[in-house]
Design an enzyme around this catalytic site. Structure first.
Site, PDB file in Angstrom:
ATOM      1  N   CYS A 322     -12.599   9.248   7.151  1.00 58.72           N
ATOM      2  CA  CYS A 322     -11.360   9.903   7.208  1.00 58.72           C
ATOM      3  C   CYS A 322     -11.764  10.932   8.446  1.00 58.72           C
ATOM      4  CB  CYS A 322     -10.788  10.561   6.130  1.00 58.72           C
ATOM      5  SG  CYS A 322      -9.981  12.137   6.351  1.00 58.72           S
ATOM      6  N   CYS A 325     -11.652  14.549   7.330  1.00 58.42           N
ATOM      7  CA  CYS A 325     -12.784  15.103   6.457  1.00 58.42           C
ATOM      8  C   CYS A 325     -13.991  14.895   7.401  1.00 58.42           C
ATOM      9  CB  CYS A 325     -12.764  14.002   5.240  1.00 58.42           C
ATOM     10  SG  CYS A 325     -11.267  13.513   4.603  1.00 58.42           S
TER      11      CYS A 325
END
Ligand SMILES: *[C@@H]1O[C@H](CO)[C@@H](O)[C@H](O)[C@H]1NC(C)=O
Ligand SMILES: *[C@@H]1O[C@H](CO)[C@@H](O)[C@H](O)[C@H]1NC(C)=O
Ligand SMILES: *[C@@H]1O[C@H](CO)[C@@H](O)[C@H](O)[C@H]1NC(C)=O
Length: 396
Positions: A322, A325
């Site tokens: 992600c 992230c």
């Protein structure tokens, strides 16, 4: 503005599925959004500008050698660059992104806050699994997963685990505690900016007490939560000490911030020094000399192992599926890595000669941004949010 390459391939496995969750997206800056100082001048205090240059002619053309002593012969100059490149790499706890790569971009951290993204499942699990199981000095004889996310950890295994941890040398234990502290910090942010409401007209993020308790409550975590929180304070102290120690580096007259405006530069530098100076008023600093002490040869070997493990963890960040992230994972590991570099560099920082531009201790702009944001916007914020959860829990 953090310079980061979010498109580096994962060096360890190939099945990184980039999640399609829109909350995972990161919006990089357009060139015209950057302050002029970054566009033009970031080379002046960035070491990797040199590291990226292989062709001396290109380099001359681009006038990227401004920071090097101009009285040196061409050969000596290159030898010096080469040497400092090598030398610096032995100091580094992270594998830094190459800012010259066409894939590297500036990201405005304020526009891309770390918060709950919905990124979970096998991908996220694998990241923490590799970090804890393959990179935390875990011996084969311990069956119990180190990874706190694992659910199959029996009571007895817990006791064996902590006996093992207590039996470790202080450095390896410190390593584990740093990783655990980082993990705790990230989980506090995700519990604080939980996606509470998601309907067609509004997304709302806010604290989720259930989520916080799931990760830290003494009973729900079989006593592990408080240990995790203690590790958060441990990482806080490590980074605080690094900021305090690095002050003289920023205090040199040669150090500039390059916002593009002289007055703004001077003002920012003054504020930065004031903030760093505040850290000195804290009496109980972490003592880095307590680690890697003792027998010189053994200590050096241990330090090298520690460094390589941490470097490896910084590479695992390229496997996070992600982007949001991945961005914050990279920033926080680089920030901690920079703190470790400051604490354990063999080079003199406390009494830097004014003119040392080539051989002395060095930080790149990217490292400085990571260090300050990892501490200021992440670890300190976690400590603050923790207090907020304490108050919320008292009201429940
Ligand atoms: C680096 O991490 C990967 C992924 O966890 C692991 O497979 C590998 O053994 C590690 N390498 C070193 C040198 O620790
Ligand atoms: C809070 O988090 C839990 C998971 O720990 C989740 O089940 C719950 O729906 C969340 N609450 C809200 C209001 O989103
Ligand atoms: C740093 O802090 C001390 C007090 O802890 C203060 O006396 C001193 O003036 C400060 N220096 C700067 C440059 O702010």
């Amino acid at each position: 503005y953090y310079n980061v390459n979010l498109r580096k391939p994962c060096p360890f496995w190939t099945d990184v599925s980039l999640c399609g969750i829109s909350d995972c997206a990161v919006k990089p800056c357009e060139r015209n959004e950057l302050p002029p100082g970054i566009k033009m001048e970031s080379y002046k205090y960035s070491e990797e500008a040199y590291a990226a240059i292989n062709d001396p002619e290109d380099c001359e053309k681009a006038e990227k050698l401004g920071a090097v002593d101009e009285f040196l012969s061409e050969d000596a100059r290159w030898a010096l660059l080469d040497w400092s490149k090598h030398d610096d790499s032995s100091d580094n706890f992270c594998e830094a992104d190459d800012e010259q790569s066409p894939d590297a971009e500036y990201v405005d951290l304020l526009l891309n806050p770390e918060r709950f993204t919905g990124y979970k499942g096998p991908g996220a699990w694998k990241i923490w699994y590799s970090i804890y199981e393959e990179n935390c000095f875990k011996p084969r004889t311990i069956n119990r997963p180190l990874n706190p996310l694992a659910s199959d950890r029996g009571e007895n295994e817990g006791r064996i685990f902590y006996n093992w941890l207590e039996g470790l040398c202080v450095e390896k234990r410190a390593f584990y505690r740093l990783i655990s502290g980082l993990h705790a910090s990230i989980n506090i942010h995700l519990s604080t900016r939980y996606l509470l409401q998601d309907n067609w007209f509004e997304k709302k993020w806010g604290p989720n007490i259930t989520e916080f308790q799931r990760r830290f409550d003494v009973l729900l975590t079989k006593g592990e939560g408080p240990r995790r929180l203690k590790n958060l304070y441990f990482i806080y102290l490590i980074e605080l000490r690094a900021l305090s120690k690095v002050l003289p580096y920023f205090d040199r007259s040669g150090f500039k911030l390059y916002t593009g405006s002289e007055t703004q530069d001077a003002e920012n530098k003054k504020l930065l020094l004031e903030v760093l100076n505040l850290t000195k008023s804290f009496p109980l600093h972490f003592d880095e000399n307590s680690l890697f002490a003792g027998n010189r040869k053994e200590a050096a070997k241990l330090k090298e192992e520690f460094r390589l493990h941490f470097r490896n963890i910084s590479r695992i960040m390229d496997c996070v599926g992600c982007f949001k992230c991945r961005l914050w994972g990279k920033l926080q590991t680089q920030g901690l890595g920079t703190a470790l570099k400051i604490l354990f560099s063999e080079k003199q920082i406390e009494k830097l000669p004014e003119t040392s531009s080539t051989h002395g201790f060095k930080l790149t702009r990217q490292e400085i941004v990571a260090l300050l944001n990892a501490f200021g916007s992440r670890i300190s914020t976690s400590v603050n949010e923790l207090q907020n959860f304490r108050e919320l829990l008292q009201r429940v």
